[in-house]
Write a protein that holds these residues in place. Structure first.
Motif, PDB file in Angstrom:
ATOM      1  N   LEU A   1      31.976 -35.949  34.688  1.00 47.78           N
ATOM      2  CA  LEU A   1      31.229 -35.655  33.463  1.00 47.78           C
ATOM      3  C   LEU A   1      29.737 -35.529  33.738  1.00 47.78           C
ATOM      4  O   LEU A   1      29.054 -34.690  33.145  1.00 47.78           O
ATOM      5  N   VAL A   2      29.233 -36.359  34.632  1.00 49.07           N
ATOM      6  CA  VAL A   2      27.807 -36.324  34.955  1.00 49.07           C
ATOM      7  C   VAL A   2      27.427 -34.999  35.621  1.00 49.07           C
ATOM      8  O   VAL A   2      26.393 -34.411  35.306  1.00 49.07           O
ATOM      9  N   LEU A   3      28.259 -34.510  36.521  1.00 49.70           N
ATOM     10  CA  LEU A   3      27.959 -33.242  37.186  1.00 49.70           C
ATOM     11  C   LEU A   3      28.272 -32.028  36.307  1.00 49.70           C
ATOM     12  O   LEU A   3      27.701 -30.951  36.494  1.00 49.70           O
ATOM     13  N   GLY A   4      29.176 -32.182  35.362  1.00 48.91           N
ATOM     14  CA  GLY A   4      29.478 -31.077  34.445  1.00 48.91           C
ATOM     15  C   GLY A   4      29.941 -29.827  35.166  1.00 48.91           C
ATOM     16  O   GLY A   4      30.887 -29.865  35.968  1.00 48.91           O
TER      17      GLY A   4
ATOM     18  N   LYS B   1      32.759 -28.322  39.000  1.00 46.88           N
ATOM     19  CA  LYS B   1      33.789 -27.295  39.163  1.00 46.88           C
ATOM     20  C   LYS B   1      33.595 -26.472  40.438  1.00 46.88           C
ATOM     21  O   LYS B   1      34.563 -25.967  41.011  1.00 46.88           O
ATOM     22  N   THR B   2      32.358 -26.306  40.855  1.00 46.91           N
ATOM     23  CA  THR B   2      32.076 -25.497  42.037  1.00 46.91           C
ATOM     24  C   THR B   2      31.849 -26.342  43.286  1.00 46.91           C
ATOM     25  O   THR B   2      31.683 -25.795  44.385  1.00 46.91           O
ATOM     26  N   ALA B   3      31.855 -27.656  43.141  1.00 49.14           N
ATOM     27  CA  ALA B   3      31.638 -28.540  44.285  1.00 49.14           C
ATOM     28  C   ALA B   3      32.880 -28.579  45.170  1.00 49.14           C
ATOM     29  O   ALA B   3      34.010 -28.449  44.698  1.00 49.14           O
ATOM     30  N   THR B   4      32.670 -28.765  46.463  1.00 51.49           N
ATOM     31  CA  THR B   4      33.797 -28.914  47.385  1.00 51.49           C
ATOM     32  C   THR B   4      34.393 -30.310  47.220  1.00 51.49           C
ATOM     33  O   THR B   4      33.765 -31.206  46.644  1.00 51.49           O
ATOM     34  N   ASN B   5      35.607 -30.514  47.737  1.00 52.11           N
ATOM     35  CA  ASN B   5      36.234 -31.831  47.666  1.00 52.11           C
ATOM     36  C   ASN B   5      35.379 -32.880  48.364  1.00 52.11           C
ATOM     37  O   ASN B   5      35.262 -34.025  47.895  1.00 52.11           O
ATOM     38  N   ASP B   6      34.783 -32.478  49.486  1.00 57.36           N
ATOM     39  CA  ASP B   6      33.932 -33.408  50.234  1.00 57.36           C
ATOM     40  C   ASP B   6      32.707 -33.796  49.408  1.00 57.36           C
ATOM     41  O   ASP B   6      32.330 -34.968  49.353  1.00 57.36           O
ATOM     42  N   GLU B   7      32.090 -32.820  48.757  1.00 61.48           N
ATOM     43  CA  GLU B   7      30.921 -33.103  47.924  1.00 61.48           C
ATOM     44  C   GLU B   7      31.288 -33.997  46.749  1.00 61.48           C
ATOM     45  O   GLU B   7      30.526 -34.902  46.383  1.00 61.48           O
ATOM     46  N   ARG B   8      32.453 -33.766  46.164  1.00 57.84           N
ATOM     47  CA  ARG B   8      32.886 -34.593  45.042  1.00 57.84           C
ATOM     48  C   ARG B   8      33.065 -36.045  45.463  1.00 57.84           C
ATOM     49  O   ARG B   8      32.609 -36.971  44.779  1.00 57.84           O
TER      50      ARG B   8
ATOM     51  N   ARG C   1      31.779 -37.607  48.101  1.00 55.61           N
ATOM     52  CA  ARG C   1      30.512 -38.204  48.494  1.00 55.61           C
ATOM     53  C   ARG C   1      29.653 -38.527  47.280  1.00 55.61           C
ATOM     54  O   ARG C   1      29.014 -39.577  47.212  1.00 55.61           O
ATOM     55  N   PHE C   2      29.654 -37.621  46.296  1.00 56.69           N
ATOM     56  CA  PHE C   2      28.878 -37.875  45.090  1.00 56.69           C
ATOM     57  C   PHE C   2      29.442 -39.078  44.337  1.00 56.69           C
ATOM     58  O   PHE C   2      28.686 -39.942  43.878  1.00 56.69           O
ATOM     59  N   LYS C   3      30.768 -39.142  44.201  1.00 58.70           N
ATOM     60  CA  LYS C   3      31.386 -40.264  43.498  1.00 58.70           C
ATOM     61  C   LYS C   3      31.006 -41.586  44.163  1.00 58.70           C
ATOM     62  O   LYS C   3      30.675 -42.564  43.492  1.00 58.70           O
ATOM     63  N   HIS C   4      31.041 -41.596  45.490  1.00 58.88           N
ATOM     64  CA  HIS C   4      30.710 -42.821  46.220  1.00 58.88           C
ATOM     65  C   HIS C   4      29.259 -43.237  45.994  1.00 58.88           C
ATOM     66  O   HIS C   4      28.979 -44.402  45.670  1.00 58.88           O
ATOM     67  N   GLU C   5      28.340 -42.298  46.141  1.00 61.39           N
ATOM     68  CA  GLU C   5      26.923 -42.625  46.006  1.00 61.39           C
ATOM     69  C   GLU C   5      26.551 -42.934  44.563  1.00 61.39           C
ATOM     70  O   GLU C   5      25.724 -43.816  44.298  1.00 61.39           O
TER      71      GLU C   5
ATOM     72  N   THR D   1      19.534 -35.067  34.480  1.00 66.73           N
ATOM     73  CA  THR D   1      18.771 -35.430  35.678  1.00 66.73           C
ATOM     74  C   THR D   1      19.309 -34.746  36.919  1.00 66.73           C
ATOM     75  O   THR D   1      18.557 -34.137  37.698  1.00 66.73           O
ATOM     76  N   PHE D   2      20.615 -34.832  37.140  1.00 63.72           N
ATOM     77  CA  PHE D   2      21.193 -34.257  38.354  1.00 63.72           C
ATOM     78  C   PHE D   2      21.197 -32.731  38.322  1.00 63.72           C
ATOM     79  O   PHE D   2      21.058 -32.083  39.360  1.00 63.72           O
ATOM     80  N   SER D   3      21.344 -32.152  37.139  1.00 64.38           N
ATOM     81  CA  SER D   3      21.264 -30.693  37.025  1.00 64.38           C
ATOM     82  C   SER D   3      19.882 -30.208  37.449  1.00 64.38           C
ATOM     83  O   SER D   3      19.746 -29.230  38.195  1.00 64.38           O
ATOM     84  N   ASN D   4      18.856 -30.928  36.995  1.00 63.11           N
ATOM     85  CA  ASN D   4      17.485 -30.568  37.373  1.00 63.11           C
ATOM     86  C   ASN D   4      17.248 -30.774  38.859  1.00 63.11           C
ATOM     87  O   ASN D   4      16.558 -29.973  39.511  1.00 63.11           O
ATOM     88  N   GLU D   5      17.819 -31.838  39.414  1.00 60.48           N
ATOM     89  CA  GLU D   5      17.634 -32.113  40.838  1.00 60.48           C
ATOM     90  C   GLU D   5      18.307 -31.057  41.703  1.00 60.48           C
ATOM     91  O   GLU D   5      17.765 -30.667  42.749  1.00 60.48           O
ATOM     92  N   VAL D   6      19.479 -30.601  41.287  1.00 65.38           N
ATOM     93  CA  VAL D   6      20.166 -29.557  42.043  1.00 65.38           C
ATOM     94  C   VAL D   6      19.324 -28.282  42.059  1.00 65.38           C
ATOM     95  O   VAL D   6      19.196 -27.610  43.100  1.00 65.38           O
ATOM     96  N   GLN D   7      18.739 -27.947  40.926  1.00 67.25           N
ATOM     97  CA  GLN D   7      17.885 -26.762  40.860  1.00 67.25           C
ATOM     98  C   GLN D   7      16.640 -26.931  41.726  1.00 67.25           C
ATOM     99  O   GLN D   7      16.209 -26.004  42.409  1.00 67.25           O
ATOM    100  N   THR D   8      16.071 -28.123  41.701  1.00 65.63           N
ATOM    101  CA  THR D   8      14.850 -28.376  42.464  1.00 65.63           C
ATOM    102  C   THR D   8      15.105 -28.413  43.967  1.00 65.63           C
ATOM    103  O   THR D   8      14.368 -27.808  44.753  1.00 65.63           O
ATOM    104  N   LYS D   9      16.165 -29.104  44.378  1.00 65.64           N
ATOM    105  CA  LYS D   9      16.453 -29.275  45.802  1.00 65.64           C
ATOM    106  C   LYS D   9      17.258 -28.127  46.388  1.00 65.64           C
ATOM    107  O   LYS D   9      17.359 -27.986  47.604  1.00 65.64           O
ATOM    108  N   GLY D  10      17.872 -27.325  45.528  1.00 68.16           N
ATOM    109  CA  GLY D  10      18.569 -26.142  45.995  1.00 68.16           C
ATOM    110  C   GLY D  10      20.057 -26.263  46.200  1.00 68.16           C
ATOM    111  O   GLY D  10      20.753 -25.250  46.327  1.00 68.16           O
ATOM    112  N   SER D  11      20.589 -27.496  46.224  1.00 64.21           N
ATOM    113  CA  SER D  11      22.034 -27.655  46.426  1.00 64.21           C
ATOM    114  C   SER D  11      22.474 -29.059  46.043  1.00 64.21           C
ATOM    115  O   SER D  11      21.669 -30.007  46.057  1.00 64.21           O
ATOM    116  N   LEU D  12      23.752 -29.185  45.736  1.00 64.25           N
ATOM    117  CA  LEU D  12      24.320 -30.493  45.431  1.00 64.25           C
ATOM    118  C   LEU D  12      24.280 -31.371  46.674  1.00 64.25           C
ATOM    119  O   LEU D  12      24.032 -32.585  46.590  1.00 64.25           O
TER     120      LEU D  12
END
Length: 214
Positions: free
Chosen positions: A79-82, A86-93, A95-99, A180-191
């Motif tokens: 829900l946080v990533l919204g 949907k476009t994140a890889t399994n690995d990214e999902r 890692r994000f869940k863990h962090e 917050t995370f949507s803005n960070e992805v735009q700023t940093k360029g990637s999830l």
């Protein structure tokens, strides 16, 4: 008005910590409310041990063990990533869940040390037969201050009621972090870059003792 993340989670953790002060009997509560009361009772017991509250690593581990069964971290992360989820890889999902879980738990742990002398009351909860989602409404009370509305979105998952969002005076924690995370992805360029930054912040925070009232 913007609500800082540590304030949201501080109140969430505060709710779990001080709930036993209401002296509500589990038999008087419905299952979703009982899930919250059970976690709070465990945390309250540990709070009495002053030597335990001096060891942040132990607190962090214990808080994780207590709240994990009552929190749907998988659902919260998605829900946080919204749309990003949907476009994140399994690995990214994963890692994000863990962090993100690490972020939530260490914020809980900090509040575990800081918040005291509060009480909470459950508001009446009406459930439709067979319902698998409810909102548990509560009020956080402190002498001389207006009650603060703290509402939990709960879902029945695998036979257990779990929290997947919290609203402080109507402000959703999930919505706040999604922005917050949507803005960070735009700023940093990637999830991936956001995850790496979050992992670094988590490592630094866990390596040092949290400052009181920071």
């Amino acid at each position: 008005m913007k609500v800082r993340h540590h304030t949201l989670f501080g109140l969430m953790a505060l709710f779990l910590i001080v709930m036993p002060m209401t002296k509500v009997l589990a038999a008087d509560l419905l299952p979703p409310q009982q899930a919250i009361q059970q976690a709070s009772a465990q945390l309250q017991d540990k709070l009495q041990d002053k030597s335990f509250t001096k060891d942040f690593a132990k607190i962090n581990q214990y808080v994780n063990e207590v709240i994990y069964p009552h929190t749907d971290f998988d659902r919260i992360a998605a829900l946080v990533l919204g749309k990003i989820w949907k476009t994140a890889t399994n690995d990214e999902r994963e890692r994000f869940k863990h962090e993100f879980q690490t972020l939530l738990v260490r914020t809980y742990s900090r509040a575990f040390i800081e918040f005291k002398e509060w009480s909470v009351r459950f508001l009446p909860l009406e459930m439709e037969p067979g319902a698998n989602k409810v909102i548990v409404k509560t009020q956080v009370l402190q002498p001389g201050i207006q009650p603060v509305g703290v509402d939990y979105r709960m879902i029945l998952s695998g036979g257990d009621w779990k929290a997947y969002d919290i609203m402080i005076e109507g402000v959703s924690l999930v919505t706040n972090y999604r922005t917050t995370f949507s803005n960070e992805v735009q700023t940093k360029g990637s999830l991936n870059a956001v995850i790496e930054s979050l992992a670094k912040r988590n490592a630094e925070a866990l390596a040092s003792k949290p400052k009181k009232n920071s």
